[in-house]
Design a protein around this motif. Structure first.
Motif, PDB file in Angstrom:
ATOM      1  N   ARG A 109     -50.384 -82.006 -42.477  1.00  0.00           N
ATOM      2  CA  ARG A 109     -51.600 -81.389 -41.959  1.00  0.00           C
ATOM      3  C   ARG A 109     -51.690 -81.722 -40.475  1.00  0.00           C
ATOM      4  O   ARG A 109     -51.549 -82.892 -40.094  1.00  0.00           O
ATOM      5  CB  ARG A 109     -52.832 -81.931 -42.673  1.00  0.00           C
ATOM      6  CG  ARG A 109     -54.178 -81.406 -42.128  1.00  0.00           C
ATOM      7  CD  ARG A 109     -54.262 -79.916 -42.336  1.00  0.00           C
ATOM      8  NE  ARG A 109     -55.615 -79.401 -42.167  1.00  0.00           N
ATOM      9  CZ  ARG A 109     -55.950 -78.445 -41.296  1.00  0.00           C
ATOM     10  NH1 ARG A 109     -55.023 -77.954 -40.477  1.00  0.00           N
ATOM     11  NH2 ARG A 109     -57.184 -77.993 -41.228  1.00  0.00           N
ATOM     12  N   LEU A 110     -51.890 -80.709 -39.636  1.00  0.00           N
ATOM     13  CA  LEU A 110     -52.119 -80.958 -38.225  1.00  0.00           C
ATOM     14  C   LEU A 110     -53.506 -81.580 -38.066  1.00  0.00           C
ATOM     15  O   LEU A 110     -54.528 -80.908 -38.237  1.00  0.00           O
ATOM     16  CB  LEU A 110     -52.023 -79.654 -37.430  1.00  0.00           C
ATOM     17  CG  LEU A 110     -50.646 -78.997 -37.348  1.00  0.00           C
ATOM     18  CD1 LEU A 110     -50.746 -77.659 -36.624  1.00  0.00           C
ATOM     19  CD2 LEU A 110     -49.651 -79.901 -36.654  1.00  0.00           C
ATOM     20  N   ILE A 111     -53.528 -82.864 -37.757  1.00  0.00           N
ATOM     21  CA  ILE A 111     -54.802 -83.571 -37.638  1.00  0.00           C
ATOM     22  C   ILE A 111     -55.402 -83.394 -36.255  1.00  0.00           C
ATOM     23  O   ILE A 111     -56.627 -83.396 -36.090  1.00  0.00           O
ATOM     24  CB  ILE A 111     -54.598 -85.065 -37.961  1.00  0.00           C
ATOM     25  CG1 ILE A 111     -54.166 -85.215 -39.439  1.00  0.00           C
ATOM     26  CG2 ILE A 111     -55.849 -85.880 -37.702  1.00  0.00           C
ATOM     27  CD1 ILE A 111     -53.836 -86.636 -39.830  1.00  0.00           C
ATOM     28  N   HIS A 141     -49.750 -85.379 -37.692  1.00  0.00           N
ATOM     29  CA  HIS A 141     -49.556 -84.899 -36.323  1.00  0.00           C
ATOM     30  C   HIS A 141     -50.831 -85.176 -35.539  1.00  0.00           C
ATOM     31  O   HIS A 141     -51.863 -84.532 -35.753  1.00  0.00           O
ATOM     32  CB  HIS A 141     -49.247 -83.401 -36.346  1.00  0.00           C
ATOM     33  CG  HIS A 141     -48.885 -82.833 -35.003  1.00  0.00           C
ATOM     34  ND1 HIS A 141     -49.799 -82.705 -33.976  1.00  0.00           N
ATOM     35  CD2 HIS A 141     -47.704 -82.363 -34.514  1.00  0.00           C
ATOM     36  CE1 HIS A 141     -49.203 -82.170 -32.926  1.00  0.00           C
ATOM     37  NE2 HIS A 141     -47.934 -81.949 -33.216  1.00  0.00           N
ATOM     38  N   VAL A 142     -50.766 -86.163 -34.655  1.00  0.00           N
ATOM     39  CA  VAL A 142     -51.890 -86.500 -33.786  1.00  0.00           C
ATOM     40  C   VAL A 142     -51.380 -86.643 -32.367  1.00  0.00           C
ATOM     41  O   VAL A 142     -50.184 -86.867 -32.153  1.00  0.00           O
ATOM     42  CB  VAL A 142     -52.586 -87.818 -34.214  1.00  0.00           C
ATOM     43  CG1 VAL A 142     -53.202 -87.692 -35.601  1.00  0.00           C
ATOM     44  CG2 VAL A 142     -51.610 -88.994 -34.154  1.00  0.00           C
ATOM     45  N   LEU A 147     -54.368 -91.604 -32.016  1.00  0.00           N
ATOM     46  CA  LEU A 147     -53.658 -92.491 -32.939  1.00  0.00           C
ATOM     47  C   LEU A 147     -54.589 -93.259 -33.870  1.00  0.00           C
ATOM     48  O   LEU A 147     -54.210 -93.535 -35.021  1.00  0.00           O
ATOM     49  CB  LEU A 147     -52.750 -93.444 -32.153  1.00  0.00           C
ATOM     50  CG  LEU A 147     -51.439 -92.816 -31.664  1.00  0.00           C
ATOM     51  CD1 LEU A 147     -50.767 -93.689 -30.615  1.00  0.00           C
ATOM     52  CD2 LEU A 147     -50.486 -92.562 -32.830  1.00  0.00           C
ATOM     53  N   PRO A 148     -55.811 -93.623 -33.466  1.00  0.00           N
ATOM     54  CA  PRO A 148     -56.719 -94.262 -34.431  1.00  0.00           C
ATOM     55  C   PRO A 148     -56.964 -93.428 -35.687  1.00  0.00           C
ATOM     56  O   PRO A 148     -57.218 -93.991 -36.763  1.00  0.00           O
ATOM     57  CB  PRO A 148     -58.006 -94.454 -33.622  1.00  0.00           C
ATOM     58  CG  PRO A 148     -57.528 -94.637 -32.214  1.00  0.00           C
ATOM     59  CD  PRO A 148     -56.363 -93.669 -32.089  1.00  0.00           C
ATOM     60  N   ARG A 149     -56.886 -92.110 -35.592  1.00  0.00           N
ATOM     61  CA  ARG A 149     -57.045 -91.275 -36.793  1.00  0.00           C
ATOM     62  C   ARG A 149     -55.905 -91.544 -37.782  1.00  0.00           C
ATOM     63  O   ARG A 149     -56.140 -91.671 -38.993  1.00  0.00           O
ATOM     64  CB  ARG A 149     -57.042 -89.794 -36.413  1.00  0.00           C
ATOM     65  CG  ARG A 149     -58.221 -89.337 -35.579  1.00  0.00           C
ATOM     66  CD  ARG A 149     -58.205 -87.821 -35.423  1.00  0.00           C
ATOM     67  NE  ARG A 149     -59.279 -87.331 -34.569  1.00  0.00           N
ATOM     68  CZ  ARG A 149     -59.556 -86.055 -34.371  1.00  0.00           C
ATOM     69  NH1 ARG A 149     -58.829 -85.111 -34.973  1.00  0.00           N
ATOM     70  NH2 ARG A 149     -60.544 -85.683 -33.592  1.00  0.00           N
TER      71      ARG A 149
END
Length: 296
Positions: A109-111, A141-142, A147-149
């Motif tokens: 999933r493209l986050i 994908h961030v 990056l915290p996600r």
């Protein structure tokens, strides 16, 4: 062997890709035959098809399309990472359907385009946890500042193998190294996360990058994750934004020129073979590989 863990095939006659209208340089067909010619010249032996963010109602059609490409004579494609929408209830049915399909190796999933709060919502997290105990991975994908996600998701689903795409998408062109570096060091402490060194030339200045431009990013990823938790990918055709497949593979070889053969093999194919059980090295398993018999 060189396993490309991040190949996109775009066929606008078969699938709809709404996002392509925003990226004119990629808004055309990028077919398997074109990729294969370049891949064989670059020394790529095997590939995994990565979903291309087709229209949501075409997720299963894209899986079928990738399967067709894998059945072409002499195809390099060994499996696919499928699109998904963990923020929706139907995700559970998708997992149930494809857990038994050996061609589907995981989901992505493209986050990065999601509004704040979606990737750490209860339904999103609970759905990703459904992958626990399966062989299926989840590609996150961030962008570097997001990056915290990915860290939050890795902590919430510690039994799921998360794959961090494109070195965490550093802003190489903008030179914002420190925030990305700290985020990578943090997420690498999560043992369930593997980093994908893939196509980062797309995030550099296309006219001015050199091997030395890329070196701090690749070396920090390897230093943070270690050789057992890195895989390689092309991100074709997105890598054409920074010079193309041959430019990226050449840069990769140059960056690793001083490494031991065993280290290069782990990045190039052994780790991918182990994580996705591709069967490439069934008779060649390295007896001293400390992760050769470990699960995520």
């Amino acid at each position: 062997m060189l396993v490309d863990t991040h190949l996109h095939i775009i066929d606008k006659s078969r699938l709809s890709y709404p996002w392509l209208a925003e990226v004119p340089a990629l808004d055309r067909d990028f077919l398997y035959a074109e990729y294969k010619r370049q891949a064989l010249r670059a020394g790529i032996s095997d590939a995994i098809h990565m979903e291309v963010d087709a229209a949501p109602d075409r997720i299963e059609a894209e899986i079928d399309f990738a399967g067709e490409q894998s059945r072409q004579p002499g195809s390099l494609i060994r499996g696919c990472i499928a699109a998904c929408r963990p923020e929706e209830p139907r995700f559970s049915a998708l997992v149930e359907k494809y857990t038994a399909d050996p061609f589907v190796l995981g989901f992505r999933r493209l986050i990065n385009p999601l509004p704040d709060g979606v990737s750490d919502s209860s339904i999103f997290v609970e759905n990703i946890r459904r992958l626990s105990g399966t062989r299926l991975t989840f590609d996150a994908h961030v962008h570097g500042h997001q990056l915290p996600r990915a860290i939050g998701l890795a902590d919430a689903a510690p039994q799921v193998r998360l794959i961090l795409d494109h070195c965490g998408v550093p802003d190489i062109r903008g030179g914002d190294f420190s925030v990305w570096r700290e985020g990578i060091a943090d997420i690498a402490r999560r043992e369930n996360v593997t980093a994908k060194i893939s196509g980062i030339i797309a995030y550099a200045d296309p006219d001015n990058w050199t091997v030395e431009t890329l070196r701090p990013y690749v070396e920090h990823i390897i230093e943070s994750f270690g050789w057992n938790r890195v895989v390689w990918g092309s991100d074709w055709p997105v890598c054409t934004l920074g010079g193309g497949l041959l430019a990226w593979t050449s840069a990769t070889h140059a960056l690793l020129s001083g490494c031991a053969n065993e280290e290069r093999e782990k990045l190039f194919w052994r780790n991918a073979d182990r994580i996705w059980k591709l069967g490439l090295g069934a008779s060649l398993t390295h007896p001293t590989d400390p992760e050769a018999t470990q699960s995520p």
